[in-house]
Write a protein that holds these residues in place. Structure first.
Motif, PDB file in Angstrom:
ATOM      1  N   UNK A  99      10.744  14.270   1.173  1.00 15.14           N
ATOM      2  CA  UNK A  99      10.683  14.888   2.307  1.00 15.14           C
ATOM      3  C   UNK A  99       9.437  14.553   3.519  1.00 15.14           C
ATOM      4  N   UNK A 100       8.428  14.178   2.828  1.00 13.76           N
ATOM      5  CA  UNK A 100       7.312  13.861   3.667  1.00 13.76           C
ATOM      6  C   UNK A 100       7.636  12.491   4.140  1.00 13.76           C
ATOM      7  N   UNK A 101       8.202  11.273   3.419  1.00 14.81           N
ATOM      8  CA  UNK A 101       8.461  10.083   3.654  1.00 14.81           C
ATOM      9  C   UNK A 101       9.680  10.259   4.679  1.00 14.81           C
ATOM     10  N   UNK A 102      10.483  11.041   4.696  1.00 15.80           N
ATOM     11  CA  UNK A 102      11.548  11.114   5.519  1.00 15.80           C
ATOM     12  C   UNK A 102      11.084  11.547   6.789  1.00 15.80           C
ATOM     13  N   UNK A 103      10.125  12.606   7.034  1.00 15.81           N
ATOM     14  CA  UNK A 103       9.552  12.911   8.396  1.00 15.81           C
ATOM     15  C   UNK A 103       8.629  11.868   8.836  1.00 15.81           C
ATOM     16  N   UNK A 104       8.022  11.120   7.977  1.00 14.85           N
ATOM     17  CA  UNK A 104       7.020  10.046   8.634  1.00 14.85           C
ATOM     18  C   UNK A 104       8.204   9.057   9.192  1.00 14.85           C
ATOM     19  N   UNK A 105       9.161   8.462   8.538  1.00 14.51           N
ATOM     20  CA  UNK A 105      10.406   7.562   8.761  1.00 14.51           C
ATOM     21  C   UNK A 105      10.689   7.983  10.318  1.00 14.51           C
ATOM     22  N   UNK A 106      11.065   9.341  10.245  1.00 20.47           N
ATOM     23  CA  UNK A 106      11.912   9.851  11.673  1.00 20.47           C
ATOM     24  C   UNK A 106      10.744   9.608  12.618  1.00 20.47           C
ATOM     25  N   UNK A 107       9.527   9.970  12.499  1.00 16.48           N
ATOM     26  CA  UNK A 107       8.398   9.827  13.506  1.00 16.48           C
ATOM     27  C   UNK A 107       8.395   8.545  13.949  1.00 16.48           C
ATOM     28  N   UNK A 121       0.813  -1.275   0.043  1.00  9.93           N
ATOM     29  CA  UNK A 121      -0.050   0.013  -0.163  1.00  9.93           C
ATOM     30  C   UNK A 121       1.016   1.256  -0.194  1.00  9.93           C
ATOM     31  N   UNK A 122       1.865   1.313   0.641  1.00 13.24           N
ATOM     32  CA  UNK A 122       2.722   2.460   0.858  1.00 13.24           C
ATOM     33  C   UNK A 122       3.490   2.913  -0.751  1.00 13.24           C
ATOM     34  N   UNK A 123       3.812   1.393  -1.302  1.00 13.20           N
ATOM     35  CA  UNK A 123       4.605   1.633  -2.515  1.00 13.20           C
ATOM     36  C   UNK A 123       3.462   2.254  -3.589  1.00 13.20           C
ATOM     37  N   UNK A 124       2.492   1.612  -3.495  1.00 11.22           N
ATOM     38  CA  UNK A 124       1.602   1.945  -4.422  1.00 11.22           C
ATOM     39  C   UNK A 124       0.985   3.281  -4.219  1.00 11.22           C
ATOM     40  N   UNK A 125       0.662   3.881  -3.004  1.00 11.20           N
ATOM     41  CA  UNK A 125       0.653   5.283  -2.488  1.00 11.20           C
ATOM     42  C   UNK A 125       1.788   6.190  -2.979  1.00 11.20           C
ATOM     43  N   UNK A 126       3.048   5.798  -2.972  1.00  5.60           N
ATOM     44  CA  UNK A 126       4.059   6.608  -3.414  1.00  5.60           C
ATOM     45  C   UNK A 126       4.134   6.963  -5.115  1.00  5.60           C
ATOM     46  N   UNK A 127       3.891   5.846  -5.636  1.00  4.30           N
ATOM     47  CA  UNK A 127       3.623   5.743  -7.045  1.00  4.30           C
ATOM     48  C   UNK A 127       2.740   6.781  -7.771  1.00  4.30           C
ATOM     49  N   UNK A 128       1.583   6.779  -6.986  1.00  6.83           N
ATOM     50  CA  UNK A 128       0.552   7.717  -7.361  1.00  6.83           C
ATOM     51  C   UNK A 128       0.367   9.029  -6.701  1.00  6.83           C
ATOM     52  N   UNK A 129       1.612   9.428  -6.050  1.00  2.63           N
ATOM     53  CA  UNK A 129       1.406  10.666  -5.140  1.00  2.63           C
ATOM     54  C   UNK A 129       1.322  11.717  -6.133  1.00  2.63           C
ATOM     55  N   UNK A 130       0.404  12.722  -5.864  1.00  2.00           N
ATOM     56  CA  UNK A 130       0.204  14.131  -6.609  1.00  2.00           C
ATOM     57  C   UNK A 130       1.537  14.957  -6.468  1.00  2.00           C
ATOM     58  N   UNK A 131       2.200  14.752  -5.311  1.00  3.48           N
ATOM     59  CA  UNK A 131       3.432  15.844  -5.214  1.00  3.48           C
ATOM     60  C   UNK A 131       4.557  15.218  -6.014  1.00  3.48           C
ATOM     61  N   UNK A 132       5.461  16.238  -6.140  1.00  6.94           N
ATOM     62  CA  UNK A 132       6.776  15.980  -6.824  1.00  6.94           C
ATOM     63  C   UNK A 132       7.622  14.929  -6.227  1.00  6.94           C
ATOM     64  N   UNK A 133       8.783  14.475  -6.537  1.00  8.10           N
ATOM     65  CA  UNK A 133       9.536  13.534  -5.996  1.00  8.10           C
ATOM     66  C   UNK A 133      10.208  14.022  -4.832  1.00  8.10           C
ATOM     67  N   UNK A 134      10.709  15.404  -4.863  1.00  7.21           N
ATOM     68  CA  UNK A 134      11.233  16.261  -3.568  1.00  7.21           C
ATOM     69  C   UNK A 134      10.403  16.247  -2.524  1.00  7.21           C
TER      70      UNK A 134
END
Length: 104
Positions: A36-44, A19-32
């Motif tokens: 950044x969002x994934x990095x914040x989530x992973x740190x939390x 689910x996470x991989x599918x969500x990242x592939x279809x994300x409306x945001x830019x790669x950067x």
């Protein structure tokens, strides 16, 4: 009946990962922005996991300390009762049976 909890947890983790991989592939945001969002989530998640693990380790230490205290107390009680029991046996054991042997 077999314990299938490990398989269930593995299946849940696999599903969540997909689910996470599918969500990242279809994300409306830019790669950067996504990175950044994934990095914040992973740190939390890392901090939460570290906190939960530390809490669990503290509980295990407390339980093992309590068990060791009980073990030491039982060992001390057993040592004290066995030393007093051997003293009682040693003082009463030698006076019986001496007068009947040899009179036949």
């Amino acid at each position: 009946m077999k314990d299938n909890s490990g398989k269930v947890i593995l299946a849940l983790l696999a599903g969540a990962s997909a689910g996470v991989i599918a969500g990242l592939m279809m994300a409306p945001d830019t790669g950067e922005a996504t990175r950044t969002s994934v990095k914040k989530w992973a740190n939390k998640m890392s901090k939460d996991l570290e906190k939960n693990l530390q809490t669990g380790l503290d509980e295990i230490k407390n339980m093992s300390a309590g068990a060791m205290d009980k073990f030491d107390e039982m060992r001390t009680n057993k040592t004290n009762s066995s030393s007093t029991g051997s003293q009682k046996t040693g003082t009463t054991g030698g006076t019986t049976g001496g007068s009947t042997s040899g009179n036949a």
